[in-house]
Design a protein around this motif. Structure first.
Motif, PDB file in Angstrom:
ATOM      1  N   CYS A 193      45.597  20.137  -2.621  1.00  0.00           N
ATOM      2  CA  CYS A 193      45.834  21.577  -2.830  1.00  0.00           C
ATOM      3  C   CYS A 193      47.241  21.854  -3.345  1.00  0.00           C
ATOM      4  N   LYS A 194      48.012  20.808  -3.595  1.00  0.00           N
ATOM      5  CA  LYS A 194      49.388  20.902  -4.100  1.00  0.00           C
ATOM      6  C   LYS A 194      50.285  21.695  -3.143  1.00  0.00           C
ATOM      7  N   GLY A 195      49.986  21.583  -1.848  1.00  0.00           N
ATOM      8  CA  GLY A 195      50.818  22.218  -0.841  1.00  0.00           C
ATOM      9  C   GLY A 195      50.553  23.684  -0.598  1.00  0.00           C
ATOM     10  N   LEU A 250      42.227  25.897  -1.744  1.00  0.00           N
ATOM     11  CA  LEU A 250      41.576  25.352  -2.932  1.00  0.00           C
ATOM     12  C   LEU A 250      40.947  26.514  -3.688  1.00  0.00           C
ATOM     13  N   ILE A 251      41.139  26.559  -4.998  1.00  0.00           N
ATOM     14  CA  ILE A 251      40.594  27.642  -5.821  1.00  0.00           C
ATOM     15  C   ILE A 251      39.531  27.035  -6.721  1.00  0.00           C
ATOM     16  N   GLU A 252      38.333  27.579  -6.626  1.00  0.00           N
ATOM     17  CA  GLU A 252      37.219  27.101  -7.436  1.00  0.00           C
ATOM     18  C   GLU A 252      36.694  28.261  -8.260  1.00  0.00           C
ATOM     19  N   GLN A 253      36.005  27.926  -9.326  1.00  0.00           N
ATOM     20  CA  GLN A 253      35.417  28.963 -10.160  1.00  0.00           C
ATOM     21  C   GLN A 253      33.966  29.160  -9.749  1.00  0.00           C
ATOM     22  N   GLY A 254      33.608  30.421  -9.472  1.00  0.00           N
ATOM     23  CA  GLY A 254      32.247  30.749  -9.080  1.00  0.00           C
ATOM     24  C   GLY A 254      31.317  30.781 -10.273  1.00  0.00           C
ATOM     25  N   ASN A 284      34.155  34.180 -11.386  1.00  0.00           N
ATOM     26  CA  ASN A 284      35.155  34.699 -10.460  1.00  0.00           C
ATOM     27  C   ASN A 284      35.782  33.556  -9.673  1.00  0.00           C
ATOM     28  N   ALA A 285      36.937  33.806  -9.094  1.00  0.00           N
ATOM     29  CA  ALA A 285      37.637  32.790  -8.324  1.00  0.00           C
ATOM     30  C   ALA A 285      37.142  32.812  -6.881  1.00  0.00           C
ATOM     31  N   ILE A 286      36.896  31.634  -6.346  1.00  0.00           N
ATOM     32  CA  ILE A 286      36.499  31.485  -4.944  1.00  0.00           C
ATOM     33  C   ILE A 286      37.607  30.705  -4.248  1.00  0.00           C
ATOM     34  N   TYR A 287      38.132  31.276  -3.189  1.00  0.00           N
ATOM     35  CA  TYR A 287      39.218  30.654  -2.435  1.00  0.00           C
ATOM     36  C   TYR A 287      38.658  30.100  -1.130  1.00  0.00           C
ATOM     37  N   ARG A 288      39.089  28.883  -0.797  1.00  0.00           N
ATOM     38  CA  ARG A 288      38.725  28.329   0.508  1.00  0.00           C
ATOM     39  C   ARG A 288      39.886  27.489   1.018  1.00  0.00           C
ATOM     40  N   SER A 289      39.941  27.374   2.322  1.00  0.00           N
ATOM     41  CA  SER A 289      41.021  26.588   2.932  1.00  0.00           C
ATOM     42  C   SER A 289      40.859  25.122   2.556  1.00  0.00           C
ATOM     43  N   CYS A 290      41.964  24.471   2.340  1.00  0.00           N
ATOM     44  CA  CYS A 290      41.934  23.041   2.008  1.00  0.00           C
ATOM     45  C   CYS A 290      41.576  22.260   3.272  1.00  0.00           C
ATOM     46  N   PRO A 291      40.500  21.465   3.226  1.00  0.00           N
ATOM     47  CA  PRO A 291      40.098  20.710   4.426  1.00  0.00           C
ATOM     48  C   PRO A 291      40.984  19.486   4.688  1.00  0.00           C
ATOM     49  N   VAL A 326      37.664  10.844   1.110  1.00  0.00           N
ATOM     50  CA  VAL A 326      36.619  11.449   0.306  1.00  0.00           C
ATOM     51  C   VAL A 326      37.052  12.867  -0.030  1.00  0.00           C
ATOM     52  N   ILE A 327      37.185  13.166  -1.322  1.00  0.00           N
ATOM     53  CA  ILE A 327      37.591  14.497  -1.773  1.00  0.00           C
ATOM     54  C   ILE A 327      36.385  15.142  -2.419  1.00  0.00           C
ATOM     55  N   SER A 328      35.928  16.212  -1.798  1.00  0.00           N
ATOM     56  CA  SER A 328      34.756  16.911  -2.373  1.00  0.00           C
ATOM     57  C   SER A 328      35.205  17.794  -3.518  1.00  0.00           C
TER      58      SER A 328
END
Length: 198
Positions: free
Chosen positions: A152-154, A158-162, A166-173, A195-197
């Motif tokens: 997540c670069k600190g 994590l930002i993903e594209q829906g 649109n942008a989907i934000y989730r906490s970095c596991p 393992v990085i999903s």
């Protein structure tokens, strides 16, 4: 006698002035003809030869006409001398403003030159490079218990594209709320065992 001599000197001066004016006019005319030849060559696609003609006119002419600025800028673009093209086309626009005969073309070539100049300076558009994982190495976890999370670069997010763009934000596991990864997980990451999903 003195009066006749004075009149003769004045007439001689006028004759010389007329002769020199004719010479200047002839020289101007020759330069304009050379410019026209350069433009004809440019229109035929012989940009290198046109450049020779236009440069000669630039060297020999006293006052550069605005049209020459445009022609030289346009020809420079075709020779892939983008910075030179930008300079001369800007000079044309400075002199003539928006009312110049070649304003629309000058603007078009200026935009092309600027784009190509930036591409040339920065390099061709690069495809996004997939991030390479670091080469495996060992870190002393006793001195460094946490590492800035490389996933997540600190940021801790994590930002993903829906599917709708649109942008989907989730906490970095892989990191805590501060964007830090444990040293043990970082070791696994370096060994490619973490393992990085997607």
């Amino acid at each position: 006698m003195m009066q006749k001599l004075g009149t003769l000197i004045i007439l001689f001066g006028i004759a010389i002035q007329g002769f020199s004016q004719d010479y200047v006019n002839a020289q101007q005319r020759d330069l304009m003809m050379k410019m026209d030849e350069g433009v004809a060559l440019m229109n035929q696609g012989d940009y290198a030869k046109a450049d020779t003609y236009l440069q000669q006119v630039l060297i020999d002419i006293g006052v550069v006409p605005a049209e020459l600025c445009f022609y030289f800028g346009k020809n420079s673009y075709h020779l892939e001398k983008y910075k030179q093209s930008i300079d001369w086309l800007n000079k044309y626009i400075e002199i003539k403003g928006t009312t110049g005969q070649f304003f629309d073309q000058a603007k078009e070539y200026l935009a092309l030159s600027e784009t190509d100049y930036l591409t040339e300076k920065v390099g061709p558009t690069r495809q996004p490079v997939k991030e390479n994982l670091a080469k495996p190495q060992r870190i002393d976890c006793s001195t460094t218990p946490f590492i800035l999370c490389p996933v997540c670069k600190g940021s801790g997010v994590l930002i993903e594209q829906g599917t709708l763009g649109n942008a989907i934000y989730r906490s970095c596991p892989y990191s805590d709320d501060s964007g830090r990864m444990t040293c043990e997980d970082y070791q696994k990451y370096l060994q490619r065992d973490l393992v990085i999903s997607p």
